[in-house]
Design a protein around this motif. Structure first.
Motif, PDB file in Angstrom:
ATOM      1  N   TYR A 149      -6.320   6.131   2.779  1.00 21.30           N
ATOM      2  CA  TYR A 149      -6.358   7.597   2.732  1.00 21.30           C
ATOM      3  C   TYR A 149      -5.033   8.053   2.158  1.00 21.30           C
ATOM      4  O   TYR A 149      -3.979   7.760   2.718  1.00 21.30           O
ATOM      5  CB  TYR A 149      -6.552   8.182   4.130  1.00 21.30           C
ATOM      6  CG  TYR A 149      -7.830   7.724   4.785  1.00 21.30           C
ATOM      7  CD1 TYR A 149      -8.998   8.467   4.671  1.00 21.30           C
ATOM      8  CD2 TYR A 149      -7.872   6.527   5.492  1.00 21.30           C
ATOM      9  CE1 TYR A 149     -10.172   8.045   5.259  1.00 21.30           C
ATOM     10  CE2 TYR A 149      -9.041   6.090   6.083  1.00 21.30           C
ATOM     11  CZ  TYR A 149     -10.187   6.855   5.962  1.00 21.30           C
ATOM     12  OH  TYR A 149     -11.350   6.421   6.532  1.00 21.30           O
ATOM     13  N   SER A 150      -5.092   8.744   1.033  1.00 21.98           N
ATOM     14  CA  SER A 150      -3.835   9.046   0.354  1.00 21.98           C
ATOM     15  C   SER A 150      -3.592  10.535   0.242  1.00 21.98           C
ATOM     16  O   SER A 150      -4.495  11.330  -0.001  1.00 21.98           O
ATOM     17  CB  SER A 150      -3.880   8.416  -1.028  1.00 21.98           C
ATOM     18  OG  SER A 150      -2.878   8.973  -1.823  1.00 21.98           O
ATOM     19  N   ASP A 151      -2.332  10.883   0.416  1.00 25.66           N
ATOM     20  CA  ASP A 151      -1.862  12.231   0.177  1.00 25.66           C
ATOM     21  C   ASP A 151      -1.828  12.424  -1.342  1.00 25.66           C
ATOM     22  O   ASP A 151      -1.384  11.548  -2.063  1.00 25.66           O
ATOM     23  CB  ASP A 151      -0.449  12.289   0.760  1.00 25.66           C
ATOM     24  CG  ASP A 151       0.228  13.609   0.557  1.00 25.66           C
ATOM     25  OD1 ASP A 151       0.635  14.171   1.579  1.00 25.66           O
ATOM     26  OD2 ASP A 151       0.399  14.058  -0.575  1.00 25.66           O
ATOM     27  N   MET A 152      -2.319  13.579  -1.849  1.00 27.27           N
ATOM     28  CA  MET A 152      -2.378  13.742  -3.303  1.00 27.27           C
ATOM     29  C   MET A 152      -1.278  14.633  -3.847  1.00 27.27           C
ATOM     30  O   MET A 152      -1.408  15.194  -4.930  1.00 27.27           O
ATOM     31  CB  MET A 152      -3.749  14.287  -3.708  1.00 27.27           C
ATOM     32  CG  MET A 152      -4.865  13.300  -3.497  1.00 27.27           C
ATOM     33  SD  MET A 152      -4.540  11.690  -4.258  1.00 27.27           S
ATOM     34  CE  MET A 152      -4.764  12.123  -5.974  1.00 27.27           C
ATOM     35  N   THR A 153      -0.186  14.776  -3.103  1.00 28.54           N
ATOM     36  CA  THR A 153       0.875  15.650  -3.597  1.00 28.54           C
ATOM     37  C   THR A 153       1.565  15.044  -4.808  1.00 28.54           C
ATOM     38  O   THR A 153       2.107  15.749  -5.626  1.00 28.54           O
ATOM     39  CB  THR A 153       1.920  15.924  -2.508  1.00 28.54           C
ATOM     40  OG1 THR A 153       2.351  14.670  -1.988  1.00 28.54           O
ATOM     41  CG2 THR A 153       1.321  16.740  -1.394  1.00 28.54           C
ATOM     42  N   SER A 154       1.561  13.726  -4.911  1.00 26.01           N
ATOM     43  CA  SER A 154       2.153  13.121  -6.093  1.00 26.01           C
ATOM     44  C   SER A 154       1.254  11.999  -6.584  1.00 26.01           C
ATOM     45  O   SER A 154       0.902  11.100  -5.826  1.00 26.01           O
ATOM     46  CB  SER A 154       3.544  12.580  -5.775  1.00 26.01           C
ATOM     47  OG  SER A 154       3.960  11.735  -6.822  1.00 26.01           O
ATOM     48  N   LEU A 155       0.897  12.069  -7.850  1.00 22.15           N
ATOM     49  CA  LEU A 155       0.057  11.007  -8.418  1.00 22.15           C
ATOM     50  C   LEU A 155       0.776   9.674  -8.397  1.00 22.15           C
ATOM     51  O   LEU A 155       0.153   8.624  -8.338  1.00 22.15           O
ATOM     52  CB  LEU A 155      -0.321  11.348  -9.853  1.00 22.15           C
ATOM     53  CG  LEU A 155      -1.498  12.295 -10.054  1.00 22.15           C
ATOM     54  CD1 LEU A 155      -1.870  12.359 -11.500  1.00 22.15           C
ATOM     55  CD2 LEU A 155      -2.702  11.837  -9.238  1.00 22.15           C
ATOM     56  N   MET A 156       2.107   9.707  -8.453  1.00 20.71           N
ATOM     57  CA  MET A 156       2.829   8.445  -8.472  1.00 20.71           C
ATOM     58  C   MET A 156       2.780   7.727  -7.130  1.00 20.71           C
ATOM     59  O   MET A 156       2.752   6.511  -7.072  1.00 20.71           O
ATOM     60  CB  MET A 156       4.265   8.652  -8.952  1.00 20.71           C
ATOM     61  CG  MET A 156       4.274   8.967 -10.446  1.00 20.71           C
ATOM     62  SD  MET A 156       5.892   9.128 -11.158  1.00 20.71           S
ATOM     63  CE  MET A 156       6.399   7.450 -11.339  1.00 20.71           C
TER      64      MET A 156
END
Lengths: 402, 386
Positions: free
Chosen positions: A131-138
Motif C-alpha cells: 500500500y503506497s502513499d502517492m505523494t511522490s512518484l519516486m
C-alpha cells in the motif's frame, strides 16, 4: 577603394566602442553583473548540489506481518536489505500502519498475509500487498522496485525447490523460463535524477539569465532616456548595425566564457554524464549563445523599465523547461505547443546539449536542432535590427524637435 | 477607515494604469494553467516511439511486436534492420527505446534453447524511459509466461498449478490515492500554484519598491497618517485579494472541473491558497525590508520563488537532499502548501496532521514585524538606488 576601406575601418571602430561599453556595463552596473557573472556561477552549483544524491534510497516502510513464519521474516529482512527500501517498524495491524503513514513516519505499508507460508508449501500462488502513499512518484517507484526484486529472488528459490522433485534442474528451469529477457539502459545508466535534469537546466539558465540581464540594461536605458526609448542618446548616431553588432559581440564574448563554465566545468565538477567532445560542445555553444543574445535583444523591447524584467521573464523558466521536451516527451506534445517551443533558443539548446553531453552524439546526429538554432540567430537578428532602427529613428526625431 | 479606502483606491488606479499588472496578475496564470493542463491532457504520455529490431521475422516475433504496439505508452515507429540503425535513431531522438528479438527466436522456444529478448531505454529522458521500461518488461513477462504455460499445461498441470509454479509470490500493488497514477494530478497541483507563487513574491516586492522609485512613498505615509503598518496593509490588500482569487480559480479548475482528487473538500484548499498568499507576501515584505534596494530584493525573491519548485519536494523528494539541505525546505511557503495538499486533498487525512504546516504558514506572516521600522525609514528618505 580607399574610401571603402576607411568606411569599414570607422565602422569597426564604432562597433568596437559599443562592444567595450557593453562589457564595462556588465561589470559596473551591479544589477547586470549579478546576472552576467554571479548568478551563472551560483545557480548551477546549488541545483547540482541539491540533486547530487541522484535517487531516493531507503524509503520508509512499515510491515504488517500477519504470517510471522521464517519465510515471511526472511522476506521482510530481504526487503529491508534492498537499497530502495528501509523497514522502519512492524505494525500489529493495518490501522496501526495507516496511522504511521498519517504521521509521515512511513510512506508505505507491506502486508504479508496469514497464509503466505502455507500457500508456498502447498505449491499455490500467494501474494504480498504493497500500500503506497502517492505523494511522490519516486517513493512509489522505489518501493515497487525493492519489493519486486525480493519477490523475484524468492520465487527463483521456491521454483528450484519445487521443480527438483521431477526431472533435472535444467529441464525444469526451461519449462519455468522458456524465454529470458534483459533490460539495458542506454545513457544515464544509473537512471539518476540529477544526471537527467541538470544538463537541461544548465542550458536554460544561460538563456534566462541573458534575457534578464539584457532586459534589465534595456529597462535602465528607458528609465534614463527621453521618451522612454531604448538606445542611449550618445549611441544614436552610431548606426543601427554597429549598435546591434557591437552589443552582440560583447555578449558573445562574455557568454561563451560562461558557457565553458556551465557546459564543461560544472558537469566535470559534479561528475555528471559528459560523453561529448569539447569541440562538439563548442560547435553547439557558439550558435546557442548567438541565438540567445539576439533573442534577448528582441525581448528587451517589451521591458519598459529596469525592474520589470523580473516580472516578465523569471516565471517562464519552468514553462520553457517543459517546452524543451526534456521532462514531458516531445512526441507527446501537440503540434501547437511544439510550434510554440520553436520560438525559444532554449528548446533546441536543451535538445542539442542533452544529445551531446548525455548521449555522446556527434554533430551529424544533432544537425536538426543546430540548424534550427542558426535559423533563430538569423530571424532574431533581423527582428533586433528592425526594432533598433525604429527606436533610433524615434530618438533622432525627438532630438530634432528639441 | 477612510484612509484605508483612499490608499486602496489609489492602488487600484495604479493597477489599471499599466498593462504589466494585468499581464502578470491575470494573463500569466491563465496561460500557465492552459499550458500545463493541455500539455498533459492525456494523463500519461502515450504512444512514445520505439524502434523494433526483429531479426527473427517469424509468426511469433510479429505477434510479439503487434502486442507491444497495442500498449498505451509504446508505439513502434521504426522497423530497424540492425541494432546500429536503431541506436542512431535513439541518438537523433526519433525513438526513445529499442526492442530486439533475436534470430531463430521462434525455433529456439520450440527447441527449448531459451532465447533472450533484449530491450533498451534512453535514460537521458526520465519519463519515457521509466514508462517504456515498464511496458517492455510486461511484454517480456507475457511472452515468457505464454510460452511456459503452454508447456506446463501440456505436461498436465492445471492452470492454477502452472501459475503458482511460474510466479509463486506476486506483488499486489495498491495505490492509496491517485489510483491511475495520473501525471497532471501529480504535477499540476503543485507546479501551477508554484509558478504563480513566483509572480506573487516578485509583484509584492515590486509594488513596495515602486513607491520609492516613483517618489510616492512619502505621500503614502501621509495618507496613512504616518502609520507604516496601516500603509502597507492597505497598499497590499488589493493584491492579496487578487492573488487569492486567482489561486482559488486554479483550485476550482483542477479539483472541481477536472475532478482531481480532493478528499476533504475544496474549501480547505481555498483556505490553504489564502494562507500561501499571506505567507509569501509576508516573506516578500521581509525581503524588501532586509534589502531595500529593489533589484536586490527582486533577485532574492526570484531565487526563493524558483527554488520553491525544487524545495517543495514534489518531484525529487526532500529526503534525498544532502543532509545539510534537509531543513531548508521548511523556509519555503510552497513546501508547506505541498504538504497540506498531500494530507487534505490527496490523502484525505484529518486536519490534525496538517496543523504543523498551517502553523508554519501563519508564522511567516509575523516576519514583516521585524522590518517595519526599516521600511518606514526607507519610505521617509525615499532614495532610489539603481
Amino acid at each position: 577603394m580607399e574610401n571603402i576601406i576607411e568606411k569599414i575601418k570607422s565602422g569597426l571602430k564604432v562597433t568596437y566602442k559599443v562592444m567595450k561599453k557593453e562589457i564595462s556595463l556588465s561589470v559596473k552596473d551591479a544589477g547586470v553583473m549579478l546576472f552576467f557573472i554571479i548568478a551563472p556561477i551560483f545557480y548551477p552549483l546549488i541545483y547540482t548540489f541539491l540533486y547530487n544524491n541522484e535517487e531516493t534510497t531507503d524509503v520508509k516502510l512499515v510491515v504488517v506481518d500477519e504470517c510471522n513464519t521464517p519465510d515471511s521474516r526472511r522476506f521482510r529482512r530481504m526487503v529491508d536489505a534492498t537499497k530502495e527500501v528501509e523497514v522502519v517498524g512492524l505494525a500489529a495491524n493495518m490501522t496501526e500502519a495507516r496511522e504511521a503513514m498519517r504521521e509521515k513516519s512511513a510512506y508505505g505499508v507491506m502486508r504479508i498475509p496469514r497464509d503466505f507460508s502455507k500457500k508456498i508449501v502447498k505449491g499455490e500462488q500467494t501474494c504480498v500487498n504493497l500500500y503506497s502513499d502517492m505523494t511522490s512518484l519516486m517513493y512509489y517507484k522505489a518501493m515497487v522496485l525493492g519489493i519486486t526484486y525480493v519477490s523475484l529472488d524468492m520465487n527463483a528459490d521456491i521454483q528450484i525447490k519445487q521443480l527438483a522433485e521431477g526431472g533435472t534442474g535444467r529441464q525444469q528451469e526451461l519449462s519455468a523460463k522458456p524465454v529470458k529477457y534483459e533490460h539495458i539502459q542506454l545513457f544515464n545508466t544509473q537512471n539518476g535524477y540529477g544526471s537527467y535534469l541538470i544538463p537541461g537546466v544548465l542550458v536554460l539558465i544561460l538563456q534566462q539569465l541573458m534575457v534578464l540581464g539584457v532586459g534589465m540594461a534595456a529597462g535602465t536605458n528607458r528609465d534614463n532616456n527621453q521618451g522612454k526609448r531604448l538606445v542611449a542618446e550618445d549611441d544614436l548616431f552610431n548606426g543601427t548595425f554597429r549598435n546591434v553588432f557591437g552589443k552582440a559581440i560583447a555578449y558573445q564574448i562574455v557568454w561563451t566564457i560562461a558557457s565553458v563554465f556551465l557546459f564543461i566545468f560544472i558537469p566535470w565538477l559534479f561528475e555528471l554524464p559528459s560523453l561529448g567532445k569539447n569541440t562538439t560542445i563548442l560547435f553547439f555553444a557558439v550558435p546557442y549563445v548567438m541565438a540567445c543574445s539576439f533573442f534577448s535583444m528582441t525581448m528587451s523591447f517589451i521591458v519598459r523599465e529596469r525592474e520589470s524584467a523580473f516580472l516578465l521573464f523569471v516565471f517562464t523558466s519552468i514553462i520553457l523547461l517543459f517546452s524543451s521536451g526534456i521532462s514531458w516527451p516531445w512526441t507527446s506534445m501537440n503540434m501547437g505547443w511544439r510550434m510554440f517551443a520553436h520560438l525559444f533558443p532554449s528548446t533546441f539548446g536543451v535538445q542539442s546539449f542533452v544529445s551531446i553531453n548525455t548521449m555522446g552524439c556527434e554533430l551529424g546526429d544533432i544537425s536538426e536542432p543546430i540548424t534550427k538554432l542558426w535559423i533563430q540567430v538569423f530571424i532574431y537578428m533581423i527582428c533586433t535590427c528592425i526594432l533598433y532602427k525604429i527606436d533610433i529613428n524615434k530618438g533622432k526625431k525627438l532630438l530634432g524637435n528639441n | 477607515m477612510h484612509r484605508i479606502w483612499m490608499i486602496i483606491n489609489h492602488e487600484l488606479h495604479h493597477y489599471v494604469s499599466r498593462p504589466l499588472y494585468l499581464l502578470t496578475m491575470l494573463v500569466a496564470p491563465i496561460f500557465v494553467c492552459f499550458f500545463f493542463l493541455s500539455l498533459m491532457d492525456e494523463g500519461a504520455p502515450d504512444d512514445m516511439p520505439i524502434a523494433m529490431v526483429d531479426q527473427d521475422c517469424s509468426k511469433t516475433s510479429r505477434n510479439l511486436a503487434r502486442t507491444l504496439n497495442t500498449f498505451k505508452g509504446t508505439h513502434i515507429a521504426l522497423q530497424a534492420k540492425d541494432f546500429t540503425e536503431a541506436r542512431r535513431a535513439v541518438q537523433r531522438r526519433e525513438v526513445y527505446g529499442i526492442f530486439v528479438i533475436p534470430e531463430n527466436f521462434e525455433c529456439d522456444i520450440m527447441a527449448s534453447r531459451q532465447p533472450k529478448l533484449t530491450f533498451y531505454t534512453n535514460g537521458a529522458y526520465f519519463i519515457p524511459s521509466s514508462l517504456q521500461m515498464s511496458d517492455m518488461t510486461t511484454m517480456c513477462v507475457l511472452a515468457a509466461g505464454a510460452a511456459s504455460r503452454s508447456v506446463l499445461l501440456a505436461k498436465g498441470a492445471t492452470d492454477e498449478q502452472a501459475q503458482a509454479l511460474l510466479q509463486p509470490i506476486v506483488v499486489d500493488r495498491h495505490t492509496l490515492s491517485n489510483h491511475s497514477t495520473n501525471y497532471p494530478v501529480y504535477l499540476c497541483t503543485t507546479i501551477m500554484p508554484a509558478i504563480y507563487n513566483i509572480l506573487i513574491m516578485l509583484l509584492t516586492v515590486y509594488l513596495l519598491g515602486m513607491e520609492v522609485k516613483n517618489g510616492h512613498s512619502r505621500t503614502l505615509l501621509e495618507m496613512s497618517n504616518g502609520n507604516i503598518l496601516l500603509a502597507l496593509v492597505a497598499k497590499l490588500l488589493p493584491s492579496t485579494v487578487i492573488f487569492t482569487l486567482v489561486l482559488m480559480g486554479m483550485n476550482s479548475v483542477m479539483y472541481h472541473y477536472l475532478g482531481f482528487p480532493c478528499e476533504n473538500g475544496i474549501l480547505r484548499m481555498h483556505i490553504t491558497s489564502l494562507l500561501l498568499v499571506l505567507a509569501s507576501q509576508s516573506l516578500s515584505i521581509f525581503f524588501y525590508g532586509l534589502l531595500p534596494i529593489m533589484r536586490i530584493a527582486l533577485s532574492l525573491a526570484s531565487f526563493w520563488g524558483v527554488m520553491s519548485i525544487t524545495m517543495s519536494g514534489f518531484t525529487f523528494p526532500t529526503s534525498a537532499f544532502p543532509n545539510v539541505m534537509k531543513i531548508w525546505p521548511n523556509l519555503f511557503p510552497m513546501r508547506h502548501h505541498f504538504l497540506i495538499y498531500n494530507d487534505q486533498a490527496l490523502n484525505g487525512y484529518d486536519l490534525y496532521y496538517s496543523m504543523p504546516h498551517i502553523a508554519a504558514l501563519l508564522a511567516f506572516t509575523l516576519l514583516p514585524i521585524l522590518v517595519m521600522g526599516r521600511i518606514q525609514r526607507v519610505y521617509e528618505e525615499m532614495s532610489y538606488e539603481l
